[in-house]
Design a protein around this motif. Structure first.
Motif, PDB file in Angstrom:
ATOM      1  N   PHE A 192      30.380  22.393  27.197  1.00  0.00           N
ATOM      2  CA  PHE A 192      31.178  23.575  26.855  1.00  0.00           C
ATOM      3  C   PHE A 192      32.666  23.250  26.870  1.00  0.00           C
ATOM      4  N   PRO A 193      33.446  23.975  26.058  1.00  0.00           N
ATOM      5  CA  PRO A 193      34.896  23.833  26.143  1.00  0.00           C
ATOM      6  C   PRO A 193      35.437  24.559  27.375  1.00  0.00           C
ATOM      7  N   HIS A 194      36.502  24.032  27.932  1.00  0.00           N
ATOM      8  CA  HIS A 194      37.152  24.666  29.082  1.00  0.00           C
ATOM      9  C   HIS A 194      38.653  24.723  28.841  1.00  0.00           C
ATOM     10  N   ALA A 195      39.240  25.866  29.167  1.00  0.00           N
ATOM     11  CA  ALA A 195      40.685  26.075  28.974  1.00  0.00           C
ATOM     12  C   ALA A 195      41.354  25.918  30.336  1.00  0.00           C
ATOM     13  N   HIS A 255      42.739  25.739  37.219  1.00  0.00           N
ATOM     14  CA  HIS A 255      41.383  26.259  37.037  1.00  0.00           C
ATOM     15  C   HIS A 255      41.072  26.470  35.573  1.00  0.00           C
ATOM     16  N   CYS A 256      39.795  26.634  35.298  1.00  0.00           N
ATOM     17  CA  CYS A 256      39.365  26.966  33.946  1.00  0.00           C
ATOM     18  C   CYS A 256      39.632  28.448  33.707  1.00  0.00           C
ATOM     19  N   HIS A 257      40.206  28.782  32.535  1.00  0.00           N
ATOM     20  CA  HIS A 257      40.500  30.177  32.233  1.00  0.00           C
ATOM     21  C   HIS A 257      39.345  30.891  31.541  1.00  0.00           C
ATOM     22  N   MET A 258      38.196  30.203  31.385  1.00  0.00           N
ATOM     23  CA  MET A 258      36.976  30.945  31.099  1.00  0.00           C
ATOM     24  C   MET A 258      36.594  31.511  32.471  1.00  0.00           C
ATOM     25  N   LEU A 259      36.814  32.820  32.639  1.00  0.00           N
ATOM     26  CA  LEU A 259      36.885  33.342  34.003  1.00  0.00           C
ATOM     27  C   LEU A 259      35.545  33.325  34.724  1.00  0.00           C
ATOM     28  N   ALA A 260      34.448  33.326  33.948  1.00  0.00           N
ATOM     29  CA  ALA A 260      33.143  33.164  34.581  1.00  0.00           C
ATOM     30  C   ALA A 260      33.005  31.766  35.181  1.00  0.00           C
ATOM     31  N   HIS A 261      33.680  30.805  34.583  1.00  0.00           N
ATOM     32  CA  HIS A 261      33.625  29.437  35.111  1.00  0.00           C
ATOM     33  C   HIS A 261      34.471  29.303  36.377  1.00  0.00           C
ATOM     34  N   THR A 262      35.624  29.982  36.375  1.00  0.00           N
ATOM     35  CA  THR A 262      36.467  29.959  37.574  1.00  0.00           C
ATOM     36  C   THR A 262      35.668  30.396  38.791  1.00  0.00           C
ATOM     37  N   GLY A 278      32.751  27.826  40.120  1.00  0.00           N
ATOM     38  CA  GLY A 278      32.994  26.444  40.516  1.00  0.00           C
ATOM     39  C   GLY A 278      34.264  25.783  40.017  1.00  0.00           C
ATOM     40  N   MET A 279      34.821  26.259  38.862  1.00  0.00           N
ATOM     41  CA  MET A 279      35.868  25.473  38.204  1.00  0.00           C
ATOM     42  C   MET A 279      37.269  25.839  38.673  1.00  0.00           C
ATOM     43  N   ALA A 280      37.557  25.496  39.923  1.00  0.00           N
ATOM     44  CA  ALA A 280      38.902  25.727  40.441  1.00  0.00           C
ATOM     45  C   ALA A 280      39.256  24.655  41.460  1.00  0.00           C
TER      46      ALA A 280
HETATM   47 CU   LIG Z   1      35.359  26.508  31.786  1.00  0.00          CU
END
Ligand SMILES: [Cu+2]
Length: 455
Positions: free
Chosen positions: A387-390, A437-444, A447-449
């Motif tokens: 997946f892409p991550h911002a 962190h990833c700005h796909m907020l469901a990812h934040t 785990g993605m922080a």
């Molecule tokens: Cu992400």
């Protein structure tokens, strides 16, 4: 826009008039006409009850003071996205401040040192709170007026609405959203409306300030009936304007300042076009009226004035850090550490956690990088997911180190596609704890922080 002129809009002014102290920014529940007029109003959470939240517009160097009032049923905080700011004002609940409890307040007070297009949004349970509408634009004007006829602010979002009732889907924790591309909406809006129409005149030059406030949607955009130039990314001016040739991407959290010249003729409609599976939809329409004076086309615009102290020196000798992103559906993550305990991917799934940075899920006491203020650092970001991550760094803009060794434009949010490795360089700024962190907020929230510590 009727959505911003509801009865509730009168309240903050009334309160402000009766108290001394900073201007209020009140987060509260509100009903706004988000869907087309034949649908019911949608209950949202909005700053001052508005969608988008109250526009904050100041001049470069101005002080911004807002007393955040939490009238929500949930604790919250306000992050000022893209601003170089005192760390205590960065608004990250659990890292730079405690979340502000319902009924309580927090005084934000900072100087807007950089001109550009910024935004503010909730930074506690942000996957839910931003999806409910807690965001607004923060525009910092250049010291001298910019050579355009006018400007328009376009905040892009997608809402997940029940198609009958127009109410928000309030399932904010679904494992599918968290493990895949994030929460994506079924109702795409600009400034809280799907029917945004902004009349223009033949040959007018507009500045368009684009903000992607969506939880997860990457907007692919194009211009129709305009010649355009990118003037700034994420608030920061380019050294030379970039002609828009074909479509461009705007990832969650990112902004773009465009100058656009109307090339459509009177009676036509120019568009900001959203491309979705090769089909084009109107994200915003610009009906063209004749100009009173004889229309003239303009030259390529001059660049916007640069913001101070934005160079990234010493990249070759800078310390290097690595950020390896793993996990998600269809990924290769076998196991990772959650709350200090190594867990299998199956155990992580059971905990509704899906992503790791360097083998660690979510924030821990250990920063990704320990930096001295003024030091240049490089971070190589490997996206070992499908997946892409911002990726958004708070408090500092970075430049990408491109393949030829040149430095890319200043940004605060970098879109990294699955399988890519991209490297950024930045100068450690104000001391403090800066979340990355990833700005796909469901990812934040799954785990993605991580964070960098500047001392
Ligand atoms: Cu992400």
């Amino acid at each position: 826009m009727s959505a911003t002129l509801g009865l509730g809009a009168l309240l903050p002014g009334a309160i402000r008039a009766s108290t001394s102290g900073p201007q209020l920014l009140t987060a509260r529940v509100s009903d706004v006409q988000l869907a087309p007029p034949d649908y019911p109003k949608t209950q949202i959470w909005g700053y001052d009850g508005k969608m988008p939240g109250t526009l904050i517009r100041v001049k470069q160097g101005d002080r911004v003071e807002r007393r955040f009032v939490n009238d929500l049923p949930q604790a919250s905080s306000v992050h000022w996205h893209g601003l170089r700011i005192n760390n205590a004002m960065d608004g990250v609940a659990g890292l730079t401040q405690d979340a502000v409890q319902p009924g309580e307040t927090f005084d934000y007070d900072f100087t807007a040192q950089d001109a550009g297009t910024y935004w503010y949004h909730a930074h506690n349970r942000s996957m839910e709170q931003v999806a409910r509408g807690l965001y607004g634009a923060l525009i910092v004007e250049e010291p001298e007026p910019v050579d355009v006829d006018r400007e328009e602010l376009l905040i892009l979002d997608d809402w997940l609405l029940n198609p009958e009732t127009a109410q928000l889907d309030t399932e904010f924790e679904t494992p599918h959203d968290r493990s895949h591309a994030g929460r994506r909406g079924n109702y795409i809006a600009t400034n809280g409306s799907s029917g945004t129409e902004l009349p223009v005149k033949v040959s007018e030059r507009l500045r368009l300030r684009l903000i992607n406030a969506a939880n997860a949607r990457i907007f692919e955009l194009d211009l129709s009936g305009f010649d355009g130039w990118v003037m700034a990314y994420d608030g920061m001016p380019l050294d030379e304007p970039e002609k828009v040739e074909g479509s461009f991407l705007l990832a969650p959290g990112q902004r773009m300042d465009l100058f656009v010249d109307v090339t459509a003729v009177a009676g036509e409609v120019a568009h900001l076009v959203r491309i979705d599976d090769d089909e084009g939809f109107s994200q915003a329409a610009f009906p063209v009226a004749p100009a009173e004076n004889s229309a003239r086309m303009r030259e390529t615009p001059n660049p916007l004035p640069p913001n101070p102290n934005m160079s990234v020196p010493g990249v070759q000798t800078a310390r290097r850090f690595e950020l390896n992103m793993e996990g998600g559906a269809m990924g290769r993550l076998q196991s990772a550490s959650l709350n200090g305990k190594e867990m299998s991917f199956r155990e992580l799934v059971a905990a509704n956690q899906f992503w790791s940075f360097n083998g660690v899920v979510g924030m821990t006491d250990t920063p990704l990088a320990q930096l001295s203020s003024g030091e240049t650092a490089r971070v190589s970001i490997s996206n070992d997911t499908v997946f892409p991550h911002a990726m958004h760094l708070h408090g500092m803009h970075f430049r990408e180190i491109l393949d030829d060794g040149e430095l890319g434009p200043l940004r605060d949010t970098l879109l990294v596609f699955g399988g890519e490795t991209r490297e950024i360089a930045f100068v450690a700024g104000e001391p403090g704890k800066w979340i990355f962190h990833c700005h796909m907020l469901a990812h934040t929230s799954s785990g993605m922080a991580t964070w960098v510590n500047v001392t």
